[in-house]
Design an enzyme around this catalytic site. Sequence first.
Site, PDB file in Angstrom:
ATOM      1  N   HIS A   1       0.851  -1.199   0.000  1.00 46.61           N
ATOM      2  CA  HIS A   1       0.000   0.000   0.000  1.00 46.61           C
ATOM      3  C   HIS A   1       0.879   1.239   0.000  1.00 46.61           C
ATOM      4  O   HIS A   1       1.888   1.308   0.710  1.00 46.61           O
ATOM      5  CB  HIS A   1      -0.912   0.010   1.225  1.00 46.61           C
ATOM      6  CG  HIS A   1      -1.718   1.263   1.337  1.00 46.61           C
ATOM      7  ND1 HIS A   1      -2.818   1.510   0.548  1.00 46.61           N
ATOM      8  CD2 HIS A   1      -1.563   2.373   2.125  1.00 46.61           C
ATOM      9  CE1 HIS A   1      -3.324   2.693   0.855  1.00 46.61           C
ATOM     10  NE2 HIS A   1      -2.580   3.232   1.802  1.00 46.61           N
TER      11      HIS A   1
ATOM     12  N   THR B   1       3.909  -5.981   2.824  1.00 47.94           N
ATOM     13  CA  THR B   1       5.044  -6.392   1.986  1.00 47.94           C
ATOM     14  C   THR B   1       5.644  -5.257   1.169  1.00 47.94           C
ATOM     15  O   THR B   1       6.727  -5.414   0.609  1.00 47.94           O
ATOM     16  CB  THR B   1       4.613  -7.522   1.041  1.00 47.94           C
ATOM     17  OG1 THR B   1       3.336  -7.197   0.472  1.00 47.94           O
ATOM     18  CG2 THR B   1       4.491  -8.842   1.795  1.00 47.94           C
ATOM     19  N   GLU B   2       4.938  -4.125   1.097  1.00 43.98           N
ATOM     20  CA  GLU B   2       5.463  -2.937   0.421  1.00 43.98           C
ATOM     21  C   GLU B   2       4.798  -1.698   0.992  1.00 43.98           C
ATOM     22  O   GLU B   2       3.576  -1.610   1.038  1.00 43.98           O
ATOM     23  CB  GLU B   2       5.165  -2.963  -1.092  1.00 43.98           C
ATOM     24  CG  GLU B   2       5.982  -3.919  -1.907  1.00 43.98           C
ATOM     25  CD  GLU B   2       5.702  -3.763  -3.407  1.00 43.98           C
ATOM     26  OE1 GLU B   2       6.508  -4.270  -4.195  1.00 43.98           O
ATOM     27  OE2 GLU B   2       4.688  -3.145  -3.783  1.00 43.98           O
ATOM     28  N   ASN B   3       5.610  -0.746   1.436  1.00 45.83           N
ATOM     29  CA  ASN B   3       5.097   0.564   1.830  1.00 45.83           C
ATOM     30  C   ASN B   3       6.277   1.523   1.854  1.00 45.83           C
ATOM     31  O   ASN B   3       7.311   1.236   2.458  1.00 45.83           O
ATOM     32  CB  ASN B   3       4.421   0.512   3.201  1.00 45.83           C
ATOM     33  CG  ASN B   3       3.923   1.875   3.654  1.00 45.83           C
ATOM     34  OD1 ASN B   3       4.415   2.438   4.627  1.00 45.83           O
ATOM     35  ND2 ASN B   3       2.951   2.425   2.954  1.00 45.83           N
TER      36      ASN B   3
END
Length: 569
Positions: A345, A412-414
Amino acid sequence: MLQWCILRTYHVLALVLCVSAREDFDWTKNEKTSFYYSTFPTGFSWGAGSSAYQTEGAWNIDGKGMSIWDAFTRKKGKIFLNDTGDTSCDGYNKFKDDISLMKDMKLNHYRFSISWPRILPSGLKSEHINEKGIKYYEDLINMLLDNKITPIVILYHWDLPQLLQEKYGGWQNVSMVNYFNDFANLCFERFGHKVKYWITFNNPWSIAVEGYETGEHAPGMKLKGTGAYKAAHHIIKAHAKVWHTYDMQWRSKQKGMVGISLTADWGEPVDITNQRDIEAAERYIEFYLGWFATPIFNGDYPQVMKDYIGRKSGQQGLGASRLPVFSPQEKSYIKGTCDFLGLGHFTTRYITPKNYPSGLGDSYFADRDLAELVDPKWPDPGSEWLYSVPWGFRRMLNFVKTQYGNPMVYVTENGVSEKMVCTDLCDDWRMQYFKDYINEMLKAVKDGVNVKGYTAWSLLDNFEWDEGFSERFGLYYVDFSNKNKPRYPKASVQFYKRIISSNGFPNQREVESWKRKAVETCASSNQLLAADPLIGHMEMVSEIVIPTVCTLCILLSAVFLMFLLRGRI
Protein backbone atom coordinates in the site's frame (compact mmCIF):
# COMPACT_ATOMS: atom_id res chain seq x y z
CA MET A 1 10.96 -13.28 15.16
CA LEU A 2 8.59 -14.67 12.56
CA GLN A 3 6.57 -17.62 13.78
CA TRP A 4 6.50 -20.41 11.23
CA CYS A 5 5.87 -23.52 13.27
CA ILE A 6 2.15 -24.19 12.78
CA LEU A 7 0.34 -27.40 13.51
CA ARG A 8 -1.69 -29.01 10.75
CA THR A 9 -4.88 -28.90 12.82
CA TYR A 10 -4.39 -25.22 13.59
CA HIS A 11 -3.75 -24.58 9.90
CA VAL A 12 -7.03 -26.19 8.86
CA LEU A 13 -8.92 -24.29 11.58
CA ALA A 14 -7.31 -21.02 10.47
CA LEU A 15 -8.44 -21.62 6.91
CA VAL A 16 -12.02 -22.25 8.03
CA LEU A 17 -11.99 -19.02 10.02
CA CYS A 18 -10.29 -17.20 7.15
CA VAL A 19 -13.00 -17.95 4.64
CA SER A 20 -16.05 -17.90 6.89
CA ALA A 21 -15.74 -14.99 9.33
CA ARG A 22 -16.83 -11.68 7.84
CA GLU A 23 -18.38 -8.48 9.03
CA ASP A 24 -19.45 -5.38 7.16
CA PHE A 25 -17.00 -2.50 6.76
CA ASP A 26 -18.35 0.82 8.07
CA TRP A 27 -17.78 3.33 5.25
CA THR A 28 -19.32 6.18 7.28
CA LYS A 29 -16.76 6.00 10.07
CA ASN A 30 -13.42 7.61 9.25
CA GLU A 31 -11.57 8.46 12.44
CA LYS A 32 -8.58 10.69 11.75
CA THR A 33 -7.09 10.55 15.22
CA SER A 34 -3.97 12.16 16.65
CA PHE A 35 -0.58 10.46 16.78
CA TYR A 36 -0.64 7.28 18.84
CA TYR A 37 2.32 6.62 21.14
CA SER A 38 2.67 2.91 21.82
CA THR A 39 4.59 -0.15 20.64
CA PHE A 40 3.82 -3.17 18.49
CA PRO A 41 3.28 -6.64 19.95
CA THR A 42 6.35 -8.65 20.91
CA GLY A 43 7.63 -10.58 17.90
CA PHE A 44 6.47 -8.04 15.33
CA SER A 45 8.77 -8.39 12.31
CA TRP A 46 10.51 -5.43 10.63
CA GLY A 47 12.05 -5.67 7.19
CA ALA A 48 12.85 -4.11 3.83
CA GLY A 49 12.22 -5.26 0.29
CA SER A 50 13.60 -5.59 -3.21
CA SER A 51 12.95 -7.58 -6.37
CA ALA A 52 15.20 -9.49 -8.74
CA TYR A 53 14.93 -7.43 -11.92
CA GLN A 54 15.00 -4.13 -10.06
CA THR A 55 18.21 -4.80 -8.14
CA GLU A 56 20.22 -7.81 -9.33
CA GLY A 57 21.58 -6.64 -12.67
CA ALA A 58 23.72 -9.41 -14.22
CA TRP A 59 21.01 -9.78 -16.84
CA ASN A 60 22.97 -12.24 -19.03
CA ILE A 61 25.53 -13.58 -16.55
CA ASP A 62 26.09 -17.18 -15.40
CA GLY A 63 23.50 -18.77 -17.66
CA LYS A 64 20.52 -16.51 -16.92
CA GLY A 65 17.85 -16.48 -19.62
CA MET A 66 16.14 -13.37 -20.94
CA SER A 67 13.05 -12.07 -19.16
CA ILE A 68 10.19 -10.03 -20.59
CA TRP A 69 11.71 -6.98 -18.90
CA ASP A 70 15.07 -7.58 -20.57
CA ALA A 71 13.23 -7.54 -23.88
CA PHE A 72 10.86 -4.68 -23.05
CA THR A 73 13.57 -2.26 -21.91
CA ARG A 74 15.32 -2.69 -25.27
CA LYS A 75 12.39 -1.14 -27.08
CA LYS A 76 13.12 2.57 -27.49
CA GLY A 77 10.73 4.90 -25.74
CA LYS A 78 9.27 2.36 -23.32
CA ILE A 79 11.42 3.42 -20.34
CA PHE A 80 12.29 6.92 -19.18
CA LEU A 81 15.63 7.88 -20.78
CA ASN A 82 15.70 4.35 -22.27
CA ASP A 83 17.21 2.99 -19.05
CA THR A 84 17.48 -0.76 -18.48
CA GLY A 85 17.99 -3.00 -15.48
CA ASP A 86 21.02 -4.66 -17.09
CA THR A 87 23.27 -3.69 -14.19
CA SER A 88 20.87 -1.80 -11.87
CA CYS A 89 22.25 -2.03 -8.30
CA ASP A 90 24.52 -4.99 -9.18
CA GLY A 91 22.89 -6.88 -6.32
CA TYR A 92 23.96 -10.16 -7.91
CA ASN A 93 27.56 -9.33 -6.96
CA LYS A 94 26.97 -7.08 -3.96
CA PHE A 95 24.43 -9.07 -1.93
CA LYS A 96 26.95 -9.64 0.89
CA ASP A 97 27.42 -5.89 1.26
CA ASP A 98 23.66 -5.40 1.22
CA ILE A 99 23.13 -7.98 3.95
CA SER A 100 25.65 -6.06 6.06
CA LEU A 101 23.44 -2.99 5.63
CA MET A 102 20.42 -5.02 6.73
CA LYS A 103 22.29 -6.36 9.74
CA ASP A 104 23.30 -2.85 10.77
CA MET A 105 19.63 -1.79 10.61
CA LYS A 106 18.72 -4.87 12.69
CA LEU A 107 16.12 -6.02 10.17
CA ASN A 108 14.16 -9.12 11.14
CA HIS A 109 13.33 -10.09 7.56
CA TYR A 110 14.25 -9.37 3.96
CA ARG A 111 11.66 -9.63 1.20
CA PHE A 112 13.18 -10.45 -2.20
CA SER A 113 12.21 -12.32 -5.34
CA ILE A 114 13.69 -15.20 -7.30
CA SER A 115 14.22 -14.59 -11.00
CA TRP A 116 12.44 -17.36 -12.89
CA PRO A 117 14.76 -17.11 -15.95
CA ARG A 118 17.86 -17.08 -13.74
CA ILE A 119 17.20 -20.64 -12.61
CA LEU A 120 15.13 -21.84 -15.59
CA PRO A 121 16.50 -19.92 -18.60
CA SER A 122 13.80 -21.12 -21.02
CA GLY A 123 11.12 -21.07 -18.33
CA LEU A 124 10.71 -24.83 -18.52
CA LYS A 125 11.98 -27.15 -15.81
CA SER A 126 12.09 -30.01 -18.32
CA GLU A 127 14.66 -28.25 -20.52
CA HIS A 128 17.43 -26.91 -18.30
CA ILE A 129 18.07 -26.02 -14.65
CA ASN A 130 20.75 -23.36 -14.22
CA GLU A 131 22.74 -24.50 -11.19
CA LYS A 132 24.69 -21.24 -11.03
CA GLY A 133 21.42 -19.40 -10.54
CA ILE A 134 20.40 -21.89 -7.85
CA LYS A 135 23.72 -21.35 -6.08
CA TYR A 136 23.27 -17.56 -6.07
CA TYR A 137 19.97 -17.82 -4.21
CA GLU A 138 21.34 -20.53 -1.89
CA ASP A 139 24.21 -18.23 -0.94
CA LEU A 140 21.86 -15.30 -0.42
CA ILE A 141 19.47 -17.32 1.76
CA ASN A 142 22.31 -18.87 3.79
CA MET A 143 23.91 -15.52 4.50
CA LEU A 144 20.60 -14.00 5.54
CA LEU A 145 20.02 -16.84 8.00
CA ASP A 146 23.60 -16.60 9.27
CA ASN A 147 22.80 -13.00 10.16
CA LYS A 148 19.47 -13.92 11.77
CA ILE A 149 17.43 -12.30 8.99
CA THR A 150 14.38 -14.27 7.85
CA PRO A 151 14.00 -14.61 4.06
CA ILE A 152 10.52 -13.87 2.69
CA VAL A 153 10.68 -15.07 -0.90
CA ILE A 154 8.52 -13.97 -3.82
CA LEU A 155 8.31 -16.43 -6.69
CA TYR A 156 7.09 -13.94 -9.28
CA HIS A 157 7.89 -10.25 -9.29
CA TRP A 158 7.08 -9.61 -12.95
CA ASP A 159 10.11 -11.14 -14.75
CA LEU A 160 8.51 -13.89 -16.85
CA PRO A 161 10.98 -15.81 -19.05
CA GLN A 162 10.86 -14.17 -22.49
CA LEU A 163 10.64 -17.51 -24.28
CA LEU A 164 7.33 -18.25 -22.56
CA GLN A 165 5.99 -14.92 -23.75
CA GLU A 166 7.15 -15.56 -27.32
CA LYS A 167 5.95 -19.16 -27.54
CA TYR A 168 2.70 -18.99 -25.59
CA GLY A 169 1.71 -15.34 -25.10
CA GLY A 170 2.68 -15.31 -21.43
CA TRP A 171 -0.15 -14.93 -18.93
CA GLN A 172 -2.73 -14.85 -21.72
CA ASN A 173 -2.19 -18.61 -21.98
CA VAL A 174 -3.48 -21.07 -19.39
CA SER A 175 -0.36 -23.23 -19.88
CA MET A 176 1.49 -20.72 -17.64
CA VAL A 177 -0.34 -22.28 -14.67
CA ASN A 178 1.55 -25.56 -14.99
CA TYR A 179 4.87 -23.98 -16.01
CA PHE A 180 4.76 -21.65 -13.01
CA ASN A 181 3.88 -24.56 -10.73
CA ASP A 182 6.91 -26.49 -12.02
CA PHE A 183 9.14 -23.49 -11.28
CA ALA A 184 7.65 -23.04 -7.80
CA ASN A 185 8.00 -26.73 -7.03
CA LEU A 186 11.69 -26.56 -7.93
CA CYS A 187 12.11 -23.62 -5.55
CA PHE A 188 10.37 -25.53 -2.76
CA GLU A 189 12.63 -28.52 -3.44
CA ARG A 190 15.90 -26.55 -3.45
CA PHE A 191 15.22 -23.77 -0.93
CA GLY A 192 12.19 -24.84 1.11
CA HIS A 193 14.17 -26.49 3.91
CA LYS A 194 15.42 -22.99 4.78
CA VAL A 195 12.68 -20.66 3.47
CA LYS A 196 9.47 -20.68 5.53
CA TYR A 197 7.64 -17.74 3.96
CA TRP A 198 6.69 -17.93 0.30
CA ILE A 199 4.75 -15.42 -1.76
CA THR A 200 3.47 -16.58 -5.14
CA PHE A 201 2.89 -13.23 -6.88
CA ASN A 202 3.71 -9.66 -6.04
CA ASN A 203 1.08 -7.12 -7.12
CA PRO A 204 -0.80 -9.17 -9.76
CA TRP A 205 -2.94 -6.08 -10.46
CA SER A 206 0.07 -4.44 -12.13
CA ILE A 207 1.01 -7.62 -13.99
CA ALA A 208 -2.48 -7.83 -15.48
CA VAL A 209 -3.42 -4.18 -16.03
CA GLU A 210 -0.09 -2.58 -16.92
CA GLY A 211 1.27 -5.62 -18.74
CA TYR A 212 -1.78 -6.70 -20.75
CA GLU A 213 -4.24 -3.74 -20.74
CA THR A 214 -2.32 -0.45 -20.96
CA GLY A 215 1.00 -1.86 -22.18
CA GLU A 216 2.99 0.45 -19.89
CA HIS A 217 4.88 -2.53 -18.47
CA ALA A 218 6.34 -5.69 -19.97
CA PRO A 219 5.29 -7.45 -22.12
CA GLY A 220 3.64 -4.25 -23.38
CA MET A 221 0.40 -5.75 -24.69
CA LYS A 222 -2.64 -3.48 -25.16
CA LEU A 223 -5.57 -5.88 -25.07
CA LYS A 224 -8.21 -3.40 -23.92
CA GLY A 225 -11.10 -4.84 -21.98
CA THR A 226 -9.98 -8.48 -22.14
CA GLY A 227 -6.22 -8.86 -21.63
CA ALA A 228 -6.09 -7.89 -17.96
CA TYR A 229 -9.03 -10.11 -17.01
CA LYS A 230 -7.60 -13.11 -18.83
CA ALA A 231 -4.12 -12.66 -17.33
CA ALA A 232 -5.55 -12.25 -13.82
CA HIS A 233 -7.70 -15.38 -14.26
CA HIS A 234 -4.63 -17.47 -15.03
CA ILE A 235 -2.58 -15.86 -12.26
CA ILE A 236 -5.25 -16.72 -9.67
CA LYS A 237 -5.32 -20.32 -10.91
CA ALA A 238 -1.53 -20.47 -10.80
CA HIS A 239 -1.44 -19.15 -7.25
CA ALA A 240 -3.98 -21.76 -6.12
CA LYS A 241 -2.11 -24.60 -7.82
CA VAL A 242 1.19 -23.61 -6.20
CA TRP A 243 -0.49 -23.35 -2.78
CA HIS A 244 -1.93 -26.87 -3.19
CA THR A 245 1.41 -28.22 -4.40
CA TYR A 246 3.09 -26.92 -1.26
CA ASP A 247 0.23 -28.10 0.92
CA MET A 248 0.30 -31.65 -0.44
CA GLN A 249 4.01 -32.20 -1.01
CA TRP A 250 6.02 -29.90 1.26
CA ARG A 251 4.12 -28.44 4.19
CA SER A 252 4.44 -31.40 6.54
CA LYS A 253 8.21 -31.62 5.92
CA GLN A 254 9.14 -27.96 5.67
CA LYS A 255 6.59 -26.34 8.02
CA GLY A 256 6.34 -23.19 5.92
CA MET A 257 3.54 -20.98 4.62
CA VAL A 258 2.43 -19.73 1.19
CA GLY A 259 0.66 -16.43 0.58
CA ILE A 260 0.18 -13.80 -2.09
CA SER A 261 1.07 -10.09 -2.03
CA LEU A 262 -1.70 -7.78 -3.25
CA THR A 263 -1.05 -4.08 -3.73
CA ALA A 264 -3.91 -1.60 -3.65
CA ASP A 265 -4.56 2.07 -3.04
CA TRP A 266 -7.35 2.98 -0.66
CA GLY A 267 -10.51 4.48 -2.17
CA GLU A 268 -12.41 6.89 0.08
CA PRO A 269 -15.91 8.16 -0.79
CA VAL A 270 -15.87 11.86 -1.64
CA ASP A 271 -18.89 12.18 0.66
CA ILE A 272 -19.17 9.46 3.32
CA THR A 273 -22.87 10.32 3.78
CA ASN A 274 -23.65 9.82 0.07
CA GLN A 275 -24.62 6.22 -0.77
CA ARG A 276 -23.60 6.52 -4.44
CA ASP A 277 -20.11 7.73 -3.41
CA ILE A 278 -19.86 4.84 -0.94
CA GLU A 279 -20.85 2.34 -3.62
CA ALA A 280 -18.31 3.83 -6.04
CA ALA A 281 -15.54 3.62 -3.43
CA GLU A 282 -16.39 0.02 -2.63
CA ARG A 283 -16.42 -0.73 -6.37
CA TYR A 284 -12.95 0.83 -6.67
CA ILE A 285 -11.59 -1.45 -3.93
CA GLU A 286 -13.32 -4.56 -5.30
CA PHE A 287 -11.92 -3.96 -8.80
CA TYR A 288 -8.46 -3.44 -7.25
CA LEU A 289 -7.90 -5.60 -4.16
CA GLY A 290 -11.06 -7.73 -4.32
CA TRP A 291 -10.36 -8.84 -7.90
CA PHE A 292 -7.72 -11.20 -6.45
CA ALA A 293 -8.53 -11.39 -2.73
CA THR A 294 -12.19 -12.36 -3.07
CA PRO A 295 -11.55 -15.51 -5.18
CA ILE A 296 -8.70 -16.55 -2.86
CA PHE A 297 -10.71 -16.03 0.33
CA ASN A 298 -14.26 -16.68 -0.88
CA GLY A 299 -13.91 -18.67 -4.12
CA ASP A 300 -15.16 -16.27 -6.81
CA TYR A 301 -14.87 -12.76 -8.21
CA PRO A 302 -16.63 -9.91 -6.40
CA GLN A 303 -20.29 -9.76 -7.39
CA VAL A 304 -19.94 -6.10 -8.39
CA MET A 305 -17.26 -7.03 -10.95
CA LYS A 306 -19.44 -9.75 -12.41
CA ASP A 307 -22.42 -7.37 -12.57
CA TYR A 308 -20.69 -4.37 -14.11
CA ILE A 309 -18.47 -6.20 -16.62
CA GLY A 310 -21.32 -8.54 -17.56
CA ARG A 311 -23.73 -5.67 -18.17
CA LYS A 312 -21.23 -3.67 -20.21
CA SER A 313 -20.27 -6.74 -22.23
CA GLY A 314 -23.97 -7.23 -23.09
CA GLN A 315 -24.34 -3.58 -24.09
CA GLN A 316 -21.38 -4.04 -26.42
CA GLY A 317 -23.15 -6.91 -28.15
CA LEU A 318 -20.92 -9.65 -26.77
CA GLY A 319 -22.41 -13.09 -26.19
CA ALA A 320 -20.59 -13.55 -22.87
CA SER A 321 -18.96 -11.41 -20.20
CA ARG A 322 -15.40 -10.28 -20.80
CA LEU A 323 -14.72 -11.41 -17.22
CA PRO A 324 -13.82 -15.13 -17.31
CA VAL A 325 -15.80 -17.61 -15.22
CA PHE A 326 -14.53 -20.09 -12.63
CA SER A 327 -16.13 -23.53 -12.72
CA PRO A 328 -17.64 -24.89 -9.46
CA GLN A 329 -14.60 -27.16 -9.09
CA GLU A 330 -12.20 -24.24 -9.61
CA LYS A 331 -14.04 -22.14 -7.03
CA SER A 332 -13.65 -24.75 -4.32
CA TYR A 333 -10.01 -25.36 -5.38
CA ILE A 334 -9.10 -21.65 -5.15
CA LYS A 335 -11.06 -20.83 -2.00
CA GLY A 336 -8.96 -20.79 1.16
CA THR A 337 -5.50 -20.71 -0.40
CA CYS A 338 -4.44 -18.06 2.13
CA ASP A 339 -1.85 -18.95 4.77
CA PHE A 340 -1.20 -15.22 5.06
CA LEU A 341 -1.95 -12.13 3.02
CA GLY A 342 0.87 -9.88 1.86
CA LEU A 343 -0.36 -6.31 1.47
CA GLY A 344 1.32 -3.52 -0.46
CA HIS A 345 0.00 0.00 0.00
CA PHE A 346 1.27 3.45 -0.91
CA THR A 347 -1.48 6.04 -1.34
CA THR A 348 -5.20 6.94 -1.42
CA ARG A 349 -7.76 8.41 -3.82
CA TYR A 350 -11.15 10.03 -3.31
CA ILE A 351 -13.81 8.24 -5.35
CA THR A 352 -17.10 9.36 -6.87
CA PRO A 353 -19.37 7.79 -9.55
CA LYS A 354 -18.80 8.56 -13.23
CA ASN A 355 -20.69 6.89 -16.06
CA TYR A 356 -18.65 5.54 -18.99
CA PRO A 357 -21.03 4.71 -21.88
CA SER A 358 -20.28 1.32 -23.45
CA GLY A 359 -20.06 2.94 -26.87
CA LEU A 360 -16.74 4.55 -25.93
CA GLY A 361 -15.03 1.14 -26.02
CA ASP A 362 -14.27 -1.47 -23.43
CA SER A 363 -11.49 -1.22 -20.87
CA TYR A 364 -10.84 -2.19 -17.28
CA PHE A 365 -10.97 1.47 -16.23
CA ALA A 366 -14.25 2.23 -18.00
CA ASP A 367 -15.84 -0.92 -16.56
CA ARG A 368 -15.66 0.56 -13.05
CA ASP A 369 -17.82 3.66 -13.73
CA LEU A 370 -15.98 5.92 -11.30
CA ALA A 371 -13.66 8.90 -11.09
CA GLU A 372 -10.50 9.16 -8.97
CA LEU A 373 -9.71 12.48 -7.27
CA VAL A 374 -6.92 13.80 -5.06
CA ASP A 375 -6.89 16.51 -2.44
CA PRO A 376 -4.43 19.26 -3.50
CA LYS A 377 -3.48 19.61 0.17
CA TRP A 378 -2.06 16.08 0.28
CA PRO A 379 1.77 16.09 0.42
CA ASP A 380 3.31 15.13 -2.93
CA PRO A 381 7.05 14.44 -2.86
CA GLY A 382 7.38 14.38 -6.65
CA SER A 383 5.97 11.15 -8.05
CA GLU A 384 2.86 11.88 -10.07
CA TRP A 385 0.79 9.11 -8.46
CA LEU A 386 2.00 8.96 -4.86
CA TYR A 387 0.41 11.31 -2.33
CA SER A 388 0.95 10.90 1.40
CA VAL A 389 -2.43 10.02 2.95
CA PRO A 390 -1.62 8.01 6.09
CA TRP A 391 -5.18 7.54 7.35
CA GLY A 392 -6.00 5.57 4.17
CA PHE A 393 -3.59 2.84 5.33
CA ARG A 394 -5.56 2.23 8.53
CA ARG A 395 -8.79 2.17 6.51
CA MET A 396 -7.33 -0.37 4.09
CA LEU A 397 -6.12 -2.65 6.88
CA ASN A 398 -9.50 -2.54 8.61
CA PHE A 399 -11.23 -3.30 5.31
CA VAL A 400 -9.07 -6.43 4.96
CA LYS A 401 -9.99 -7.39 8.53
CA THR A 402 -13.75 -7.09 7.99
CA GLN A 403 -13.98 -8.41 4.42
CA TYR A 404 -11.69 -11.43 4.62
CA GLY A 405 -12.07 -12.68 8.17
CA ASN A 406 -9.07 -10.92 9.72
CA PRO A 407 -6.33 -12.99 8.05
CA MET A 408 -2.70 -12.91 9.10
CA VAL A 409 -1.23 -9.88 7.28
CA TYR A 410 2.36 -9.00 6.41
CA VAL A 411 2.78 -5.54 4.92
CA THR A 412 5.04 -6.39 1.99
CA GLU A 413 5.46 -2.94 0.42
CA ASN A 414 5.10 0.56 1.83
CA GLY A 415 7.24 3.59 1.13
CA VAL A 416 7.60 6.84 -0.76
CA SER A 417 9.72 7.99 -3.68
CA GLU A 418 11.33 11.21 -4.71
CA LYS A 419 11.97 12.76 -8.08
CA MET A 420 14.62 15.42 -8.07
CA VAL A 421 17.64 16.36 -10.16
CA CYS A 422 19.74 16.93 -7.09
CA THR A 423 19.73 14.17 -4.50
CA ASP A 424 19.48 15.13 -0.84
CA LEU A 425 20.27 12.31 1.55
CA CYS A 426 18.43 14.19 4.30
CA ASP A 427 15.07 12.83 3.16
CA ASP A 428 12.79 14.43 5.74
CA TRP A 429 9.67 13.70 3.62
CA ARG A 430 10.43 9.96 3.75
CA MET A 431 10.95 10.01 7.49
CA GLN A 432 7.61 11.79 7.87
CA TYR A 433 5.93 9.27 5.56
CA PHE A 434 7.28 6.28 7.50
CA LYS A 435 6.38 7.87 10.83
CA ASP A 436 2.80 8.61 9.79
CA TYR A 437 2.06 5.40 7.87
CA ILE A 438 3.62 3.07 10.43
CA ASN A 439 1.65 4.88 13.15
CA GLU A 440 -1.60 4.30 11.25
CA MET A 441 -0.63 0.62 11.03
CA LEU A 442 -0.10 0.65 14.80
CA LYS A 443 -3.62 2.08 15.22
CA ALA A 444 -4.91 -0.73 12.98
CA VAL A 445 -3.23 -3.29 15.25
CA LYS A 446 -4.99 -1.60 18.15
CA ASP A 447 -8.24 -1.98 16.14
CA GLY A 448 -7.61 -5.74 16.11
CA VAL A 449 -6.14 -6.12 12.62
CA ASN A 450 -3.84 -9.16 12.59
CA VAL A 451 -0.69 -7.46 11.21
CA LYS A 452 2.43 -9.49 11.94
CA GLY A 453 5.15 -7.61 10.06
CA TYR A 454 6.10 -4.55 8.02
CA THR A 455 8.35 -4.23 4.97
CA ALA A 456 9.74 -0.84 3.96
CA TRP A 457 9.96 -0.36 0.19
CA SER A 458 12.73 -0.32 -0.66
CA LEU A 459 16.11 -1.21 0.80
CA LEU A 460 17.92 0.45 -2.10
CA ASP A 461 17.14 2.89 -4.86
CA ASN A 462 16.53 0.61 -7.81
CA PHE A 463 15.16 0.32 -11.35
CA GLU A 464 11.59 1.61 -11.08
CA TRP A 465 10.08 -0.03 -14.17
CA ASP A 466 8.89 2.46 -16.81
CA GLU A 467 10.30 5.32 -14.71
CA GLY A 468 13.82 3.88 -15.00
CA PHE A 469 16.17 5.37 -12.42
CA SER A 470 14.32 8.68 -12.19
CA GLU A 471 12.20 7.59 -9.24
CA ARG A 472 13.95 6.63 -6.00
CA PHE A 473 12.29 4.70 -3.16
CA GLY A 474 15.41 3.52 -1.37
CA LEU A 475 16.47 3.86 2.23
CA TYR A 476 19.94 3.78 0.69
CA TYR A 477 20.93 6.02 -2.21
CA VAL A 478 22.64 4.18 -5.07
CA ASP A 479 24.98 6.05 -7.41
CA PHE A 480 24.01 4.38 -10.70
CA SER A 481 26.54 6.44 -12.67
CA ASN A 482 29.39 4.77 -10.78
CA LYS A 483 30.29 1.29 -12.07
CA ASN A 484 30.71 0.11 -8.45
CA LYS A 485 27.13 1.19 -7.57
CA PRO A 486 28.09 2.52 -4.11
CA ARG A 487 25.34 2.78 -1.47
CA TYR A 488 24.91 5.81 0.80
CA PRO A 489 22.52 5.88 3.79
CA LYS A 490 19.74 8.45 3.69
CA ALA A 491 18.54 9.94 6.94
CA SER A 492 15.55 7.59 6.81
CA VAL A 493 17.90 4.67 7.52
CA GLN A 494 18.62 6.00 11.01
CA PHE A 495 14.98 6.95 11.53
CA TYR A 496 13.64 3.52 10.53
CA LYS A 497 16.37 1.87 12.59
CA ARG A 498 15.08 3.69 15.68
CA ILE A 499 11.49 2.60 14.99
CA ILE A 500 12.76 -0.99 14.76
CA SER A 501 14.83 -0.84 17.96
CA SER A 502 11.89 0.68 19.85
CA ASN A 503 9.34 -1.62 18.17
CA GLY A 504 7.16 1.41 17.53
CA PHE A 505 6.77 4.84 19.10
CA PRO A 506 7.35 4.66 22.87
CA ASN A 507 6.84 8.33 23.84
CA GLN A 508 6.64 11.78 22.29
CA ARG A 509 9.96 13.13 23.55
CA GLU A 510 11.97 10.20 22.26
CA VAL A 511 10.23 10.08 18.86
CA GLU A 512 10.69 13.80 18.27
CA SER A 513 14.44 13.42 18.81
CA TRP A 514 14.77 10.69 16.15
CA LYS A 515 14.32 12.93 13.15
CA ARG A 516 16.73 15.56 14.48
CA LYS A 517 19.42 12.95 15.14
CA ALA A 518 18.89 11.33 11.74
CA VAL A 519 19.35 14.66 9.94
CA GLU A 520 22.55 15.29 11.87
CA THR A 521 24.04 12.00 10.68
CA CYS A 522 23.10 12.52 7.05
CA ALA A 523 25.32 15.61 6.71
CA SER A 524 28.46 13.46 6.63
CA SER A 525 26.85 11.10 4.10
CA ASN A 526 26.07 14.08 1.85
CA GLN A 527 29.74 15.09 2.00
CA LEU A 528 30.86 11.56 1.08
CA LEU A 529 28.43 11.41 -1.83
CA ALA A 530 29.65 14.78 -3.07
CA ALA A 531 33.31 13.85 -2.69
CA ASP A 532 33.23 10.50 -4.48
CA PRO A 533 32.58 11.85 -7.99
CA LEU A 534 35.25 14.54 -7.48
CA ILE A 535 37.81 11.95 -6.39
CA GLY A 536 36.90 9.82 -9.37
CA HIS A 537 37.33 12.80 -11.71
CA MET A 538 40.73 13.64 -10.21
CA GLU A 539 41.92 10.11 -10.95
CA MET A 540 40.93 10.49 -14.61
CA VAL A 541 44.11 12.41 -15.50
CA SER A 542 43.58 12.01 -19.24
CA GLU A 543 40.56 14.32 -19.28
CA ILE A 544 39.21 17.43 -17.61
CA VAL A 545 35.82 16.94 -16.00
CA ILE A 546 33.64 19.72 -14.64
CA PRO A 547 31.70 18.73 -11.50
CA THR A 548 28.04 18.13 -12.23
CA VAL A 549 25.24 20.35 -11.04
CA CYS A 550 24.16 17.53 -8.73
CA THR A 551 27.62 17.28 -7.16
CA LEU A 552 27.76 21.02 -6.53
CA CYS A 553 24.24 20.96 -5.15
CA ILE A 554 25.12 18.20 -2.69
CA LEU A 555 28.26 20.04 -1.59
CA LEU A 556 26.27 23.21 -0.96
CA SER A 557 23.64 21.33 1.06
CA ALA A 558 26.38 19.62 3.09
CA VAL A 559 28.07 22.97 3.85
CA PHE A 560 24.71 24.49 4.77
CA LEU A 561 23.98 21.62 7.18
CA MET A 562 27.40 22.03 8.79
CA PHE A 563 26.62 25.71 9.50
CA LEU A 564 23.24 24.75 10.96
CA LEU A 565 24.79 22.15 13.24
CA ARG A 566 27.51 24.56 14.39
CA GLY A 567 24.79 27.09 15.15
CA ARG A 568 23.07 24.56 17.42
CA ILE A 569 26.34 23.81 19.21
